[in-house]
Each structure stands twice: as structure tokens, then as C-alpha cells.
Design a protein around this motif. Sequence first.
Motif, PDB file in Angstrom:
ATOM      1  N   ASP A 187       0.844  -1.190   0.000  1.00 44.80           N
ATOM      2  CA  ASP A 187       0.000   0.000   0.000  1.00 44.80           C
ATOM      3  C   ASP A 187       0.881   1.243   0.000  1.00 44.80           C
ATOM      4  OD1 ASP A 187      -2.289  -1.436  -0.051  1.00 44.80           O
ATOM      5  OD2 ASP A 187      -2.747  -1.226   2.075  1.00 44.80           O
ATOM      6  N   LEU A 188       0.780   2.043  -1.063  1.00 43.78           N
ATOM      7  CA  LEU A 188       1.567   3.262  -1.198  1.00 43.78           C
ATOM      8  C   LEU A 188       0.630   4.435  -1.430  1.00 43.78           C
ATOM      9  CD1 LEU A 188       4.382   1.981  -3.603  1.00 43.78           C
ATOM     10  CD2 LEU A 188       4.480   2.127  -1.109  1.00 43.78           C
ATOM     11  N   ILE A 189       0.955   5.568  -0.830  1.00 42.81           N
ATOM     12  CA  ILE A 189       0.169   6.789  -1.022  1.00 42.81           C
ATOM     13  C   ILE A 189       1.106   7.875  -1.534  1.00 42.81           C
ATOM     14  CG2 ILE A 189      -1.235   8.562   0.068  1.00 42.81           C
ATOM     15  CD1 ILE A 189      -2.203   6.497   2.046  1.00 42.81           C
ATOM     16  N   PHE A 190       0.836   8.365  -2.747  1.00 43.38           N
ATOM     17  CA  PHE A 190       1.587   9.459  -3.351  1.00 43.38           C
ATOM     18  C   PHE A 190       0.730  10.725  -3.243  1.00 43.38           C
ATOM     19  CE2 PHE A 190       2.881   5.553  -5.369  1.00 43.38           C
ATOM     20  CZ  PHE A 190       4.254   5.647  -5.466  1.00 43.38           C
ATOM     21  N   SER A 191       1.277  11.787  -2.674  1.00 42.69           N
ATOM     22  CA  SER A 191       0.499  13.015  -2.497  1.00 42.69           C
ATOM     23  C   SER A 191       1.296  14.222  -2.978  1.00 42.69           C
ATOM     24  CB  SER A 191       0.102  13.210  -1.028  1.00 42.69           C
ATOM     25  OG  SER A 191       1.252  13.349  -0.211  1.00 42.69           O
ATOM     26  N   LYS A 192       0.591  15.281  -3.337  1.00 43.95           N
ATOM     27  CA  LYS A 192       1.221  16.530  -3.751  1.00 43.95           C
ATOM     28  C   LYS A 192       0.279  17.686  -3.464  1.00 43.95           C
ATOM     29  CE  LYS A 192      -0.319  16.272  -8.585  1.00 43.95           C
ATOM     30  NZ  LYS A 192       0.111  16.327 -10.003  1.00 43.95           N
ATOM     31  N   ASN A 193       0.875  18.855  -3.230  1.00 47.47           N
ATOM     32  CA  ASN A 193       0.118  20.078  -2.987  1.00 47.47           C
ATOM     33  C   ASN A 193       0.350  21.049  -4.135  1.00 47.47           C
ATOM     34  OD1 ASN A 193      -0.684  19.119  -0.385  1.00 47.47           O
ATOM     35  ND2 ASN A 193       1.275  19.781   0.450  1.00 47.47           N
ATOM     36  N   THR A 194      -0.710  21.662  -4.618  1.00 46.76           N
ATOM     37  CA  THR A 194      -0.605  22.595  -5.742  1.00 46.76           C
ATOM     38  C   THR A 194      -1.491  23.808  -5.500  1.00 46.76           C
ATOM     39  OG1 THR A 194      -2.348  21.392  -6.932  1.00 46.76           O
ATOM     40  CG2 THR A 194      -0.061  20.801  -7.433  1.00 46.76           C
ATOM     41  N   ARG A 216      -4.783  23.103  -3.258  1.00 46.67           N
ATOM     42  CA  ARG A 216      -5.300  21.774  -3.543  1.00 46.67           C
ATOM     43  C   ARG A 216      -4.323  20.705  -3.080  1.00 46.67           C
ATOM     44  NH1 ARG A 216      -9.020  19.599  -7.400  1.00 46.67           N
ATOM     45  NH2 ARG A 216      -8.534  17.436  -7.912  1.00 46.67           N
ATOM     46  N   LYS A 217      -4.880  19.624  -2.540  1.00 50.44           N
ATOM     47  CA  LYS A 217      -4.082  18.462  -2.152  1.00 50.44           C
ATOM     48  C   LYS A 217      -4.655  17.242  -2.856  1.00 50.44           C
ATOM     49  CE  LYS A 217      -2.394  15.775   1.796  1.00 50.44           C
ATOM     50  NZ  LYS A 217      -0.970  16.022   1.523  1.00 50.44           N
ATOM     51  N   ASP A 218      -3.785  16.503  -3.559  1.00 52.02           N
ATOM     52  CA  ASP A 218      -4.187  15.273  -4.243  1.00 52.02           C
ATOM     53  C   ASP A 218      -3.418  14.103  -3.658  1.00 52.02           C
ATOM     54  OD1 ASP A 218      -5.990  15.985  -6.702  1.00 52.02           O
ATOM     55  OD2 ASP A 218      -4.400  17.494  -6.696  1.00 52.02           O
ATOM     56  N   ALA A 219      -4.101  12.990  -3.485  1.00 52.00           N
ATOM     57  CA  ALA A 219      -3.482  11.768  -2.981  1.00 52.00           C
ATOM     58  C   ALA A 219      -3.899  10.605  -3.865  1.00 52.00           C
ATOM     59  CB  ALA A 219      -3.893  11.507  -1.531  1.00 52.00           C
ATOM     60  N   TYR A 220      -2.902   9.759  -4.194  1.00 56.87           N
ATOM     61  CA  TYR A 220      -3.133   8.598  -5.049  1.00 56.87           C
ATOM     62  C   TYR A 220      -2.743   7.337  -4.268  1.00 56.87           C
ATOM     63  CZ  TYR A 220      -3.098  12.329  -8.503  1.00 56.87           C
ATOM     64  OH  TYR A 220      -3.343  13.497  -9.185  1.00 56.87           O
ATOM     65  N   HIS A 221      -3.718   6.478  -4.040  1.00 56.29           N
ATOM     66  CA  HIS A 221      -3.500   5.258  -3.255  1.00 56.29           C
ATOM     67  C   HIS A 221      -3.256   4.099  -4.218  1.00 56.29           C
ATOM     68  CE1 HIS A 221      -5.147   2.124  -0.175  1.00 56.29           C
ATOM     69  NE2 HIS A 221      -3.838   2.118  -0.253  1.00 56.29           N
ATOM     70  N   LEU A 222      -2.045   3.540  -4.154  1.00 55.16           N
ATOM     71  CA  LEU A 222      -1.655   2.456  -5.054  1.00 55.16           C
ATOM     72  C   LEU A 222      -1.542   1.155  -4.267  1.00 55.16           C
ATOM     73  CD1 LEU A 222      -0.572   1.545  -7.887  1.00 55.16           C
ATOM     74  CD2 LEU A 222       1.718   2.111  -7.022  1.00 55.16           C
ATOM     75  N   PHE A 278      -7.886  10.753  -4.552  1.00 53.12           N
ATOM     76  CA  PHE A 278      -8.669  11.583  -3.648  1.00 53.12           C
ATOM     77  C   PHE A 278      -8.092  12.996  -3.702  1.00 53.12           C
ATOM     78  CE2 PHE A 278      -8.477   7.269  -2.055  1.00 53.12           C
ATOM     79  CZ  PHE A 278      -9.815   6.946  -1.861  1.00 53.12           C
ATOM     80  N   GLY A 279      -8.950  13.979  -3.858  1.00 52.18           N
ATOM     81  CA  GLY A 279      -8.490  15.362  -3.933  1.00 52.18           C
ATOM     82  C   GLY A 279      -9.360  16.287  -3.106  1.00 52.18           C
ATOM     83  N   PHE A 280      -8.748  17.352  -2.599  1.00 50.34           N
ATOM     84  CA  PHE A 280      -9.494  18.345  -1.822  1.00 50.34           C
ATOM     85  C   PHE A 280      -8.896  19.716  -2.096  1.00 50.34           C
ATOM     86  CE2 PHE A 280     -10.032  20.949   2.025  1.00 50.34           C
ATOM     87  CZ  PHE A 280     -11.427  20.980   2.081  1.00 50.34           C
ATOM     88  N   SER A 281      -9.751  20.683  -2.322  1.00 51.59           N
ATOM     89  CA  SER A 281      -9.312  22.050  -2.587  1.00 51.59           C
ATOM     90  C   SER A 281     -10.222  23.024  -1.857  1.00 51.59           C
ATOM     91  CB  SER A 281      -9.342  22.338  -4.098  1.00 51.59           C
ATOM     92  OG  SER A 281      -8.964  23.680  -4.368  1.00 51.59           O
TER      93      SER A 281
END
Length: 236
Positions: free
Chosen positions: A88-95, A131-137, A154-157
Motif C-alpha cells: 500500500d503506497l500513497i503518493f500526495s502533492k500540494n498545488t 489543492r491536495k491530491d493523494a493517489y492510493h496504489l 482523492f483530492g481536496f481544494s
Amino acid sequence: MKCIYGLFAAAALINLSSCSIFKKTPKDDFTDGFYNLRNQQYRQKVYVCTNEDSILVYTIQKKEKQLTLNPADYIAYPKKNAHHIIPDLIFSKNTFDIDFLTMPLKLRPSLQQVPPQLNTNLNGAVYFGFRKDAYHLNSKITPLQQRQQQLNHFGFSVGGFTGIGNTFISPTTTNLQLQQEYDGVVWSKGFAAIIAINNFTVGIACGADHLLDKNRQVWIYQSKPWFGLAFGLNLN
């Protein structure tokens, strides 16, 4: 009217030959770039390349206040492999988010003996937010007993908006001080929160309208708050 209240209540830095860099994709797509990687054991900064058959994760090192990586030092996660177990990996970034918003539904609370109003007037606004985006792999087992990657987004802004719209002006909305009826131009401003789950995106807005003509002094909704649904079109 109870059902209406229920509705609203519910409501390119690095060039690698194996990477597909020059592609325009929606925000819910997992694209090449820098991410914060998190799993059950550690967190670290990584660079991700996405191919048709695999995802390549490069470890980032910081030397002399600069981010560097070794093109030969990466972990590949095949999208279909009978023997490869994907943790289980979670990749996230803020934009910084710039969108074009429209509010197809506005709920104006009861005011001066006028019952709550649900307006569907034409409007548009420019939205600025963070905005924050997270990708659950992770991996799943297919009916052919193969392990296949599964990616959920999953994203939230949250931010503010400003724009122009129109609204219906009548004797009712001017406390009987105006006898004519017409569509007035309003300036809208407020705040919005947008939630994205895979391909599903919806936003909730809270704002106020300001009538731009001479009847703004008698319009009962001048600068009064409203609540609405928001839908956006990405501009950046």
C-alpha cells in the motif's frame, strides 16, 4: 423544501527517456512529477514516471539545497504481474489551484417574509485555492489469478472565488418598492470547497451577491449569504 435542505446538508523539471512528460491530463490522473510517498514504514520525496505497463519510482536526494536523483536508481511497479506484490503506497502533492466555477444551484435563506429561494441563474467565477491530491496504489487479484495494480484518487481544494452572474429582480425581492421585473447583473464573491474521489467531483460554495445597478439599495438579497453547489473547469 425539506428535501432541498437535505440536499445541501449531504452535499518539466527532469527529462527521462522512459517518461511520458508532455501530456495534458485531468487532475485525477496520476502523472509524471514529484510526490511525497508514504507507506506504513516511512515517508520520502520521490519522482514518478508513468508508463503503459509500469510505474517507476525514483528516490530523491538533497545535496547542497538541490534535489537530485540517479536515473538508474528506481523501483518499478508492473501494472500486471502474477508474482509481484505491491504494498500500500500513497503518493500526495500540494498545488495552487485555478479553476473556472459555476454555481448551478443557489439556496437563499428566508428573508423579510420571503420563503427560501432556490435559484438557477447563469453565473461564472474564477476560483483560486490550495489543492491536495493523494493517489492510493495497491494490488488486487484478477479472475485470472494475476496481481494487478489498483489506483484510487482523492483530492481536496479550498479557496475563494469572484465572478459575474444574473438574478431575477421583482417586486417580491425588492420589498414591493419596485414594480418592474428584469434580470439584474450581480457581482458574486465567496468561498468554496471541492472534493474529488476518482472521477466524481463536487463542490460546496458560500457566497454573497451584489446587484450592480441603482436598485441595489432595495434588493433584499444585497450582500446576503447564499449556499450552493459548485462545478469547476481546470484552468492550470
